[in-house]
Design a protein around this motif. Sequence first.
Motif, mmCIF file in Angstrom:
data_model
loop_
_atom_site.group_PDB
_atom_site.id
_atom_site.type_symbol
_atom_site.label_atom_id
_atom_site.label_comp_id
_atom_site.label_asym_id
_atom_site.label_seq_id
_atom_site.Cartn_x
_atom_site.Cartn_y
_atom_site.Cartn_z
ATOM 1 N N THR A 75 -5.986 -2.815 -6.916
ATOM 2 C CA THR A 75 -7.303 -3.388 -6.659
ATOM 3 C C THR A 75 -7.809 -4.049 -7.929
ATOM 4 O O THR A 75 -7.601 -3.544 -9.030
ATOM 5 N N ARG B 25 -7.070 -6.945 -3.201
ATOM 6 C CA ARG B 25 -6.443 -5.674 -2.820
ATOM 7 C C ARG B 25 -5.038 -5.993 -2.326
ATOM 8 O O ARG B 25 -4.862 -6.814 -1.429
ATOM 9 N N THR C 106 -1.529 0.911 -4.023
ATOM 10 C CA THR C 106 -2.538 -0.130 -3.863
ATOM 11 C C THR C 106 -2.994 -0.597 -5.233
ATOM 12 O O THR C 106 -3.276 0.220 -6.110
#
Length: 109
Positions: free
Chosen positions: A99, A55, A97
């Motif tokens: 991931t 992450r 973000t």
Amino acid sequence: MEVRVDDGLDDLPPEVAATVHRLAREAVTNARRHARGATRVRVRVTADDTSVHLRVADDGDPAPRRPAGYGITGMAERAALLGGTCEAAPNPGRGWTVTARLPRSGAAA
């Protein structure tokens, strides 16, 4: 930049370790290039019995400064080669973000 890596990841197959490294590097590069006003980038690598999780999150303005390239697509393709996934999305409010989930064994699904 804050980087946290869980213990117990020393036994990853070389292709998994290299892919995690490459994905993290590309995500941090994207934050540096595109996240205007970012004051923090957080990198977190965790694992369970079957998967490694990455992450990378920033707190910058997600408005692009340059034309979009192939970084996110390339990250997804790299993860898919090992049977994993990689996604990027804006955060609620500010930042992005990235991931990723990769099979711990390195075997493609």
